[in-house]
Structures are given as C-alpha cells and as structure tokens.
Design a protein around this motif. Structure first.
Motif, PDB file in Angstrom:
ATOM      1  N   SER A 214       1.906  -6.312  -2.624  1.00 23.62           N
ATOM      2  CA  SER A 214       0.467  -6.356  -2.974  1.00 23.62           C
ATOM      3  C   SER A 214       0.240  -5.653  -4.192  1.00 23.62           C
ATOM      4  N   ARG A 215      -0.946  -6.192  -5.059  1.00 18.86           N
ATOM      5  CA  ARG A 215      -1.279  -5.541  -6.111  1.00 18.86           C
ATOM      6  C   ARG A 215      -2.426  -4.366  -5.991  1.00 18.86           C
ATOM      7  N   GLY A 216      -2.608  -4.254  -4.804  1.00 17.95           N
ATOM      8  CA  GLY A 216      -3.531  -3.036  -4.357  1.00 17.95           C
ATOM      9  C   GLY A 216      -3.132  -1.669  -4.677  1.00 17.95           C
ATOM     10  N   LEU A 217      -4.165  -0.958  -5.096  1.00 18.06           N
ATOM     11  CA  LEU A 217      -3.634   0.683  -5.874  1.00 18.06           C
ATOM     12  C   LEU A 217      -2.956   1.277  -4.850  1.00 18.06           C
ATOM     13  N   GLU A 218      -3.451   1.126  -3.534  1.00 19.44           N
ATOM     14  CA  GLU A 218      -2.658   2.163  -2.469  1.00 19.44           C
ATOM     15  C   GLU A 218      -1.414   2.015  -2.345  1.00 19.44           C
ATOM     16  N   TRP A 219      -0.807   0.434  -2.664  1.00 17.91           N
ATOM     17  CA  TRP A 219       0.596   0.352  -2.590  1.00 17.91           C
ATOM     18  C   TRP A 219       1.430   0.957  -3.883  1.00 17.91           C
ATOM     19  N   GLN A 220       0.838   1.305  -4.829  1.00 18.88           N
ATOM     20  CA  GLN A 220       1.568   1.951  -5.857  1.00 18.88           C
ATOM     21  C   GLN A 220       1.706   3.453  -5.587  1.00 18.88           C
ATOM     22  N   SER A 221       1.852   4.003  -4.345  1.00 21.50           N
ATOM     23  CA  SER A 221       2.321   5.226  -4.099  1.00 21.50           C
ATOM     24  C   SER A 221       3.325   5.137  -3.298  1.00 21.50           C
ATOM     25  N   THR A 222       4.191   6.062  -2.956  1.00 22.42           N
ATOM     26  CA  THR A 222       5.283   6.149  -2.074  1.00 22.42           C
ATOM     27  C   THR A 222       5.110   5.822  -0.737  1.00 22.42           C
ATOM     28  N   SER A 223       5.878   5.235   0.187  1.00 23.02           N
ATOM     29  CA  SER A 223       5.617   5.214   1.501  1.00 23.02           C
ATOM     30  C   SER A 223       6.342   6.074   2.426  1.00 23.02           C
ATOM     31  N   PRO A 224       5.749   6.859   3.105  1.00 26.54           N
ATOM     32  CA  PRO A 224       4.344   7.231   3.144  1.00 26.54           C
ATOM     33  C   PRO A 224       4.035   8.034   1.855  1.00 26.54           C
ATOM     34  N   PRO A 225       2.826   8.214   1.552  1.00 22.76           N
ATOM     35  CA  PRO A 225       2.232   8.637   0.299  1.00 22.76           C
ATOM     36  C   PRO A 225       2.564  10.384   0.132  1.00 22.76           C
TER      37      PRO A 225
END
Lengths: 216, 580
Positions: free
Chosen positions: B515-526
């Motif tokens: 996804s290009r969404g900003l929330e996905w540019q963090s680690t999982s879990p953040p």
C-alpha cells in the motif's frame, strides 16, 4: 506545521512539535467542545420555542413569578466575572502572576455570588410550591399547563447552574496552579481555554435572562 | 506557519527511512503489563482496547440475535416468553447501535489508524482519548446494571409515553447512553483537532487519505448531534424521576417532540456508523486495485455532503407519527437527496476498479460484498423514503431488512474489510488467508439468507418486533433463522483464525499489501511513537504509479524527538513541499 523540533520546553507534550502548535491545538479543541455545548443547550432552547409557540399566554403569565431584579443582578454579576476572567488571561500574558491570581479569585467569588442568588430564587419558588413537574402545587397561575413553563425553567437554569459549578471547580484548579507559578507569558493555555469555557457559560445566561425573565 | 507571510514554500532536507522488517521495539514490547495498558495514553493501545470491548459487545449482541431468531422458528412460542423476547430485541438493538456500531470504526480502528495516516505521534489530546475509553466503560457498566435489574423492554428508541411508564430499568440505560455520548463527543473533538493541527509536513488537505476525510465528517456529526441525544435522554430521565411533563400529553407535553429530538440525533447517528465505513472502502479498494482512486474530491466532499444532508432528514422516521403533511413531503424529498452523494461514492469506487490490477485478498472480498449489500440497503432506503410506499412498509420486516443491509451489510462488512486490512499492522501477524476467504463466503451467504426473506415478508405485511406470526410467514422466518446460524458460524471462524494468528509465528511484513498509505511506512507492529522519524509526504496517498521509495521520506534533521539516530540510509532527495 512544517516547523522543526528545536527545543522541547517542559510544558510541551511529546507529540507536539512546539509550544505554538500545542497552544493552537488546545484552543481549537476547546472551540469544538463549545460547539457541542451549544447544541446541548440547543435541545432545551428548542423545547422552549415549541412550548412558547403553543402556550404564549402561559409564558407571559408565568414569567411574572420570576424576580426580574435578581435576574438582572445575576446578569451583571456574570458579565463582571467574564471581564475578570479576560483580565486574568491578560495578566498571564503579561507575566503578572499577582494580577492573575487576584482576577481568578474575583471570578470565583462572582460565580459564587451568582449561585447564592440563584439558590435564594429557587428556595423562594419551592416555598410557594413551584416544584418541577408532577410535584408542582402552586395555585397562583390560572393556566392549566403552568408546570410546563417551570419544568423548562428548572431544566434550563439547572443545567446552566451545573455548568457554573463546573466552572467554579475549573477556575479554582487554575488558581491553585497559578499559585504554584505554573503560568507565564510562555505558557498560559489552561487559563485561556478555561476562560473560553467561562465566556460560554456567561453567554448562555445572557440568552436565558431575557427568554425567561423579560417576557411580559 | 509563523513565517507564512515571508513565503509559503519551505525547503526541507529529507532522507529515506525504510521501515525495518524486524523491529527491535514495538508498542507491544514497550510499556508492557496490565497497569501500563490501563493507564496508557498511546492511541494504538487505546484503539485495541476499544476493539476488544466492541468485540465483546458484538458477541453479546450477536448471541441475543441468535436467540431471537431461534424463538422465531415457529409461529407461536418456541422457547422463551414474550416479555423476555421484548427485552432481547431491545438489548440487541441498544447494544449493537450504542456499543458496537457507533464506536466500532472511529474509536477502535480510527484511533489506531488516524494519527498514523497523518504522520502524527498521537491524537491531539491523548489523555482525553483514554478518558473517553473509560467513559465508554462506565456507560457499559450502567447498561449491565439495567440488565441485571429488570432489563429493558422499550426498544432501542425509548419512545415515550411507553418508556416513561415501563417498569423495566429505563433510567439505568438512558443514563448509560448519556454517559456513552460523552465518549463519542470527546473522540470526535479529538479527531477534528488532530486532523487540523497534527498533520505531518507535506500533508495538505488534498493529500489526506479518504479514510481521514470520512473520519473527519463523522467527527463533525458526532460533535453536532450527540449533545442533542444527551439532552434528550436527560429530559427522559427527568420525566421518569420528576415527571417534568415535557413529553407527557397529560401535563401539556408532546411525545412526538421526543421522537423529533431522538431522531435529530439518531438519524445522523446512522451516518456516524456508515461514513467511516466509506473511508475504509476507499483505502482497501485502492490498495487491492493498485490504482489511484477515481474522483478523489468527489469522494472526499460527498462524505461532508452526507454529514450535512444527514442532519435534515430525521423526519422520515416519523411519516406515520402525525407530523404535518408539508414537513413529511419535505423530509421525503431531502431523504432522496442523500442518495446523490452516496451514489457518487459507489460509482467512483466502481470506476476505481476499472483497469486496476485487482487482487482478491480477504479485505477486497469484503469490499465487493460491501458494494453489493450496501447498494441493496441504499436502494431500499429510497423506497422507504417515498411517502406512499412507507405508509405500507412502516414498522414491518422490510424496515428491519433495510437497516440490516445498511448497518450490517454496510458498516460491519466495511469494519471487517478494515480489520483484515490493518490486522497485520495492528498485531504484526498474518492471519490464514484461506480461512479468511471461507469465513467471508459464509458471511455473505448467511447474511443474504437471513435478511433477503425479511424484505419479502415485510412487503407482505409481517410487522417488526412481533413475538408471534401467522403461518404464511413460517418458511421466510425459518430460512432467516437458518441463515443467521450460518452467519454466526462465519463470525466464530473469523474470531478463531484471528485469535490463532496472534499466537502464531507468522510475522507480518511491514507492508504486506504494498500500500502507498503512510500508516504502512511504519514497522509492523508500529513503534511506540509510530515512526522513528518525522514523515514527510510529497505524493497523494493513492499514487500507485509513483515508486515506493518516494513514500518513505522523513525529515533528515530530526529523530522524531526521542533518542535514536534514525535508520536512514542516505540523503536521497531534497524536495520542496508546500506547507500544510
């Protein structure tokens, strides 16, 4: 919003970039909350409009039972307290801690005066048998639906009085923090937003007074 | 913004921050323990606590629904008494509306996702956010007191004069709803302020994810409508305790005024439930079509249009309550108007699919389900909004089927789409895709089996809320009941594989859907602070034609205000961003 982190003063929470952003955010949050307060009272004002349209003669007759003089005194008291709270904010902005504390104390005192006068008004009505709703026993008003007027009166002034009490609590808390020297021209956000709240409480009374006391 | 008058373009030094696939610390690993969770001000933990509570209430409300459907297997008494039945449908409605649907997307998923999509470290007022969770809990306790103490049999709408005379514990529930309202108001206030004030550098209004637009529109409705509900239930409480008579005709009051007040909140509340669902659909449909959303502004502004028009249509709940013919006609017309922004959304989503590279993952299955079910719900809403048809269909199962298609086929299905979409981000674990698809299938079949027959029997005159029915409706009721069991199995399967995924070893990558969404540019879990840098955004959230690297930028100079030296690789670009 593109400001970069330079230094983080103690009063700035970790998720804000700087003091300005925190101040703007807090102020906006309070404004949004005040909108919600207006809608809350809006329901009661709406009930007032409906029943005043239905029973216009009742409203002008029942309003005679309210003491216009004491209502007017209370209006002046509350407007005065709005002035002192505004002066308190001004004092905080100018780093005048003493002025801040004195103005806050006067505001609390005026709010208490308002509550005492309101208390006397209520007890006088209870004495006459003007209770809300089904406990209403007053016989001085001919109109068969007289209790409706007083139900609305008690709801409006009661909910408003509750807001005054909350305000007294908040301003006392601000006063205690001011005594500890927490506020300065750098940081006076709580004083400002409590002031905003207090102005709204005052403003609502400015509408209540003519709507309830001044209709003839 | 301080130097806005000097120039409105500012040069920012940025570098690329690629999210680590193997994060050393996450918000789970920091601030551990029960006490740390209960006193946390972290929006992610609060969101998960909401999610847990909503799931619990959904289980309770769902169990009640299955009991109701079981009772309706036979025309006469099956296994519970009529009074119990009345209490069950009341509680099913009240729990599902006030404790599940209203907080589900904004307070649970929204709390988790909103600050991350804005590149913020938290919501504007983190302590207020925690307070609103506890207010929700207190509201729930009040409702449980009512449950243990006489129950409630007024229907979730608390119509006077029945609710003022009913011997069940109306006051406990109305106070519970009053308290719950504050939770909703505070969340709305928090979100509005966060969207305005805490956007990361580069996120202009035109680059806000549509989920944010939807949550923003929802928050406006929450702030404007909920206080009216608060004063309404307060008046109802006073009516029961002091007999103030405002809704009592014997004392000169008017019960229809209660209906006006109640629906002035409760109709907009329908949009509090559905509009955040629209936001999720926009996010998921683009992520799984790998395509820019069609009609960004049309979708963004139609959310606001729905929020606005939604305030003007409450009278369509009262066509048969004796409001004036003029009012009824106007309300009917305005109701049709809501169909326009809603239709705009549906058409734009379908247009987004056109020539996309569609990936049929579980979240996307729910999106297709949503498009199908919600459209049925919407069209039947238009039928109910037309005056002559409504006189016939009012208070029948047709209405029941309609709002289940909208609320369950719309909101709940969108919630499931969002839950499956963000689950890897929230928990850091992947669920079993095959089981996900099976559950989606069960839910689709079960849902239609439950509620399609209700349209038919409703149009044939089966009234809602009845304990008994005439024999002619038996096949419809029985199909519906069996469908509800299938639905129940579907939900249990979801609960099973989601729970299992938490304890499994299958770690989710930081961006499993690309996804290009900003929330996905963090680690999982953040990370506890969401990002270990201050994100900088130069593209829109749906620019799938731009390379992924350009979505991973952060301020080169700062480290998000908390230690560390960042994981930046090298200074890649120096870019100019317009100031938000």
């Amino acid at each position: 919003m593109a400001n970069q982190t330079s230094s983080h003063p103690a009063h700035v929470h970790h998720h804000f970039v700087d003091s300005d952003q925190q101040f703007d955010t807090a102020k906006m949050g309070m404004w949004v909350f005040l909108v919600n307060e207006i809608l809350f009272f809006g329901g009661l004002f709406c009930a007032y409009i409906v029943y005043r349209t239905w029973y216009p003669e009742l409203f002008s007759e029942a309003a005679h039972e309210l003491n216009t003089l004491w209502g007017a005194v209370n209006t002046v008291v509350l407007i005065g307290s709005s002035l002192t709270v505004a002066m308190a904010i001004r004092s905080a902005q100018k780093n005048q801690t003493k002025g801040l504390k004195i103005n806050l104390l006067i505001t609390i005192a005026l709010a208490c005066v308002f509550m005492v006068i309101k208390g006397f008004e209520y007890s006088h009505k209870f004495h006459l048998g003007i209770f809300p709703g089904e406990y209403y026993t007053f016989t001085g008003i001919e109109h068969p639906q007289a209790n409706i007027f007083f139900s609305i009166y008690y709801m409006l002034t009661g909910v408003h009085a509750l807001h005054v009490l909350v305000g007294i609590g908040l301003i006392t808390w601000i006063y205690l923090r001011a005594r500890k020297g927490e506020f300065s021209s750098e940081y006076y956000t709580p004083v400002e937003i409590t002031g905003l709240y207090w102005h709204l409480v005052d403003l609502i009374w400015i509408f209540l007074f003519p709507l309830l006391y001044l209709i003839e | 913004m301080a130097d806005a008058e000097v120039s409105n373009v500012k040069t920012l030094q940025v570098k690329r921050f690629k999210p680590s696939e193997n994060p050393k610390s996450t918000f789970f690993s920091e601030e551990k323990g029960l006490w740390a969770w209960m006193t946390t001000v972290d929006h992610k933990k609060i969101g998960l606590m909401y999610l847990g509570s909503v799931a619990l209430f959904f289980l309770l409300g769902g169990a009640l629904a299955l009991l109701l459907r079981t009772e309706l297997l036979t025309p006469a008494k099956t296994f519970i008494e009529a009074d119990t039945y009345n209490q069950f449908f009341t509680l099913h409605g009240a729990i599902m509306v006030f404790f599940v649907l209203i907080p589900s997307i904004p307070a649970a998923l929204g709390n988790f996702v909103l600050p991350m999509q804005l590149g913020a470290k938290d919501v504007a007022f983190p302590r207020l956010n925690l307070a609103s969770f506890y207010i929700y809990v207190v509201g729930a306790i009040f409702t449980f007191i009512a449950l243990a103490n006489n129950g409630l049999d007024t229907g979730w709408t608390f119509y006077t004069p029945y609710s003022t005379g009913s011997t069940s514990s109306v006051v406990w529930v109305t106070l519970g709803v009053f308290i719950l309202g504050f939770s909703s108001i505070l969340t709305g206030t928090n979100f509005i302020t966060t969207v305005h004030k805490l956007r990361a550098p580069g996120i202009t209004w035109g680059k806000l994810p549509l989920n944010i637009w939807a949550l923003y529109a929802t928050s406006i409705i929450q702030v404007l409508a909920t206080p009216v509900l608060a004063i309404t239930v307060l008046l109802l409480t006073m009516e029961r305790t002091l007999g103030i008579g405002i809704f009592d005709p014997a004392l000169g009051g008017d019960p229809v005024l209660f209906q006006h007040f109640f629906w002035f909140y409760s109709h907009p509340a329908v949009y509090i439930m559905i509009v955040p669902g629209f936001g999720i659909i926009s996010e998921v449909i683009t992520a799984f079509s790998k395509k820019h959303i069609f009609g960004y502004w049309a979708i963004a502004l139609s959310s606001l249009a729905i929020a606005f028009i939604g305030f003007l249509v409450w009278g369509h709940h009262m066509f048969t309550s004796g409001q004036s013919a003029v009012a009824t006609t106007i309300f009917s017309f305005l109701t049709f108007l809501v169909g326009i922004p809603t239709g705009i959304k549906i058409l734009n989503w379908v247009a987004t699919l056109y020539k996309g590279s569609i990936e049929m993952k579980t979240p996307m299955l729910y999106v297709f389900m949503f498009l199908f079910l919600f459209s049925i719900g919407g069209f039947t809403g238009i039928m109910l909004g037309s005056l002559s048809a409504d006189i016939h269909l009012h208070d029948t199962y047709y209405v029941v089927a309609h709002f289940h298609y909208v609320m369950m086929g719309g909101t709940l299905i969108a919630l499931l789409a969002g839950l499956h979409y963000w689950w890897p981000k929230m928990t850091g674990k992947m669920y079993n895709e095959t089981q996900g698809k099976i559950a989606a299938f069960l839910i689709f079949v079960g849902f239609n089996m439950t509620f399609l027959p209700q349209f038919i029997m409703g149009s044939q005159g089966m009234p809602r809320r009845y304990y008994n029915y005439i024999d002619q409706f038996t096949p419809f009721h029985q199909t519906s009941t069996i469908g509800s069991y299938v639905l129940g199995v579907g939900f249990l399967l979801i609960a099973y594989y989601l729970f299992r995924s938490i304890f499994s070893d299958e770690r989710a990558p930081s961006n499993p859907w690309n996804s290009r969404g900003l929330e996905w540019q963090s680690t999982s879990p953040p990370d506890l602070h969401n990002f270990d840098h201050t994100p900088v955004v130069i593209h829109g959230p749906y620019d799938y034609h731009k390379p992924m690297e350009e979505f991973q930028l952060g301020l080169a100079a700062s480290h998000n205000g908390h230690g560390g030296h960042g994981h930046g690789e090298s200074v890649e670009v120096t870019t100019e961003t317009e100031k938000a």
